[in-house]
Design an enzyme around this catalytic site. Structure first.
Site, PDB file in Angstrom:
ATOM      1  N   GLY A  40       0.790  -1.236   0.000  1.00 23.61           N
ATOM      2  CA  GLY A  40       0.000   0.000   0.000  1.00 23.61           C
ATOM      3  C   GLY A  40       0.817   1.278   0.000  1.00 23.61           C
ATOM      4  O   GLY A  40       0.357   2.329  -0.436  1.00 23.61           O
ATOM      5  N   GLU A  95       4.653   3.726   6.537  1.00 25.19           N
ATOM      6  CA  GLU A  95       3.403   2.959   6.422  1.00 25.19           C
ATOM      7  C   GLU A  95       2.354   3.766   5.660  1.00 25.19           C
ATOM      8  O   GLU A  95       2.392   4.993   5.671  1.00 25.19           O
ATOM      9  CB  GLU A  95       2.857   2.670   7.823  1.00 25.19           C
ATOM     10  N   ASP A  96       1.424   3.077   5.044  1.00 23.08           N
ATOM     11  CA  ASP A  96       0.302   3.781   4.418  1.00 23.08           C
ATOM     12  C   ASP A  96      -0.721   4.202   5.469  1.00 23.08           C
ATOM     13  O   ASP A  96      -0.986   5.383   5.656  1.00 23.08           O
ATOM     14  CB  ASP A  96      -0.330   2.922   3.310  1.00 23.08           C
ATOM     15  N   ASP A  99      -4.246   1.480  11.422  1.00 27.30           N
ATOM     16  CA  ASP A  99      -5.656   1.300  11.782  1.00 27.30           C
ATOM     17  C   ASP A  99      -5.727   0.758  13.218  1.00 27.30           C
ATOM     18  O   ASP A  99      -5.736   1.514  14.174  1.00 27.30           O
ATOM     19  CB  ASP A  99      -6.291   0.361  10.745  1.00 27.30           C
ATOM     20  N   LYS A 127      -5.597   6.379  11.245  1.00 29.43           N
ATOM     21  CA  LYS A 127      -7.048   6.168  11.345  1.00 29.43           C
ATOM     22  C   LYS A 127      -7.380   5.899  12.810  1.00 29.43           C
ATOM     23  O   LYS A 127      -6.952   4.911  13.379  1.00 29.43           O
ATOM     24  CB  LYS A 127      -7.437   4.988  10.449  1.00 29.43           C
ATOM     25  N   ARG A 161      -5.831   0.448  -6.211  1.00 31.86           N
ATOM     26  CA  ARG A 161      -4.514   0.974  -5.818  1.00 31.86           C
ATOM     27  C   ARG A 161      -4.015   2.043  -6.785  1.00 31.86           C
ATOM     28  O   ARG A 161      -3.316   2.974  -6.412  1.00 31.86           O
ATOM     29  CB  ARG A 161      -3.471  -0.147  -5.805  1.00 31.86           C
TER      30      ARG A 161
HETATM   31  P1  IMP Z   1      -3.682  -2.450  11.246  1.00 31.38           P
HETATM   32  O1  IMP Z   1      -2.799  -3.625  11.560  1.00 31.38           O
HETATM   33  O2  IMP Z   1      -5.112  -2.706  11.664  1.00 31.38           O
HETATM   34  O3  IMP Z   1      -3.173  -1.148  11.802  1.00 31.38           O
HETATM   35  O4  IMP Z   1      -3.801  -2.357   9.686  1.00 31.38           O
HETATM   36  C1  IMP Z   1      -2.796  -1.894   8.968  1.00 31.38           C
HETATM   37  C2  IMP Z   1      -2.884  -2.263   7.505  1.00 31.38           C
HETATM   38  O5  IMP Z   1      -4.201  -2.548   7.053  1.00 31.38           O
HETATM   39  C3  IMP Z   1      -2.455  -1.065   6.721  1.00 31.38           C
HETATM   40  O6  IMP Z   1      -1.071  -1.085   6.535  1.00 31.38           O
HETATM   41  C4  IMP Z   1      -3.231  -1.208   5.447  1.00 31.38           C
HETATM   42  O7  IMP Z   1      -2.499  -1.985   4.530  1.00 31.38           O
HETATM   43  C5  IMP Z   1      -4.477  -1.928   5.825  1.00 31.38           C
HETATM   44  N1  IMP Z   1      -5.585  -0.961   5.989  1.00 31.38           N
HETATM   45  C6  IMP Z   1      -6.109  -0.477   7.134  1.00 31.38           C
HETATM   46  N2  IMP Z   1      -7.095   0.391   6.901  1.00 31.38           N
HETATM   47  C7  IMP Z   1      -7.192   0.482   5.557  1.00 31.38           C
HETATM   48  C8  IMP Z   1      -8.014   1.272   4.672  1.00 31.38           C
HETATM   49  O8  IMP Z   1      -8.888   2.068   5.075  1.00 31.38           O
HETATM   50  N3  IMP Z   1      -7.809   1.084   3.344  1.00 31.38           N
HETATM   51  C9  IMP Z   1      -6.871   0.235   2.842  1.00 31.38           C
HETATM   52  N4  IMP Z   1      -6.074  -0.499   3.630  1.00 31.38           N
HETATM   53  C10 IMP Z   1      -6.228  -0.381   4.979  1.00 31.38           C
HETATM   54 MG    MG Z   2      -0.166  -1.601   4.761  1.00 37.12          MG
END
Ligand code: IMP
Ligand code: MG
Length: 170
Positions: A40, A95-96, A99, A127, A161
């Site tokens: 991402g 990181e993108d 979450d 987020k 993407r």
């Molecule tokens: P986490 O482990 O829940 O913090 O998720 C992290 C990963 O989930 C990010 O690096 C993204 O690749 C993906 N992700 C989380 N939210 C989104 C979103 O709104 N759109 C696209 N990818 C997301």
């Molecule tokens: Mg990611």
């Protein structure tokens, strides 16, 4: 699903330039290793690195946590590791989106075990809605409350993407 424009490319680039300026000034003469989290991050990573005005090295790690759902599965799989030696080096994880924070936490843990000089985190989007893990984001592009974002590298089940702007799926 419908998509709604959330952050146009011009706004993204303005912010990326600011982040690049800040990182360049914080890391002057230190040559950080920038570690992009695939996939991402690719467009953000390229824009950011090219806007920076200091030398850096680049590498990538791939941590997959999402299947075809819009929520995290809770398990992180590393499918590609960093290749450069990182011991005693200043690292910046790029990181993108952060979450739940689970992915980032696992990545930090993995890299910390190899004794780098320091680790900082730069994320395009913070987020806030579903944070489960306490993580520090040193350089943050945009904070958003909620919603599933696509475009500028971000996908939903590998779609979207390629879009140059960031959209929210409704
Ligand atoms: P986490 O482990 O829940 O913090 O998720 C992290 C990963 O989930 C990010 O690096 C993204 O690749 C993906 N992700 C989380 N939210 C989104 C979103 O709104 N759109 C696209 N990818 C997301
Ligand atoms: Mg990611």
């Amino acid at each position: 699903m419908k998509r709604e424009l959330l952050i146009p490319r011009i706004t993204i680039l303005d912010r990326v330039k600011e982040l690049a300026r800040q990182i360049s000034s914080d890391y002057a003469e230190r040559e950080p290793i920038l570690i992009g989290v695939l996939k991402g991050v690719v467009f953000f990573f390229s824009d950011l690195v090219m806007e920076m005005t200091i030398p850096s090295k680049i590498d990538f790690i791939r941590a997959a946590s999402y299947g075809s759902e819009t929520s995290s599965s809770g398990t992180i799989k590393f499918t590609k590791d960093v290749e450069l030696p990182i011991r005693a080096k200043p690292l910046i994880i790029i990181e993108d989106i952060v979450d739940t924070g689970l992915t980032l936490k696992q990545i930090v843990k993995r890299l910390e075990s190899r004794d780098p000089e320091s680790i900082k985190v730069c994320a395009l989007i913070d987020k806030l809605e579903r944070r489960d893990e306490e993580v520090v984001i040193d350089y943050c592009g945009f904070q958003i409350q909620e919603g599933f974002l696509v475009g500028y590298g971000l996908d939903h089940d590998e779609q979207y993407r390629y879009l140059p702007d960031i959209y929210v799926l409704r």
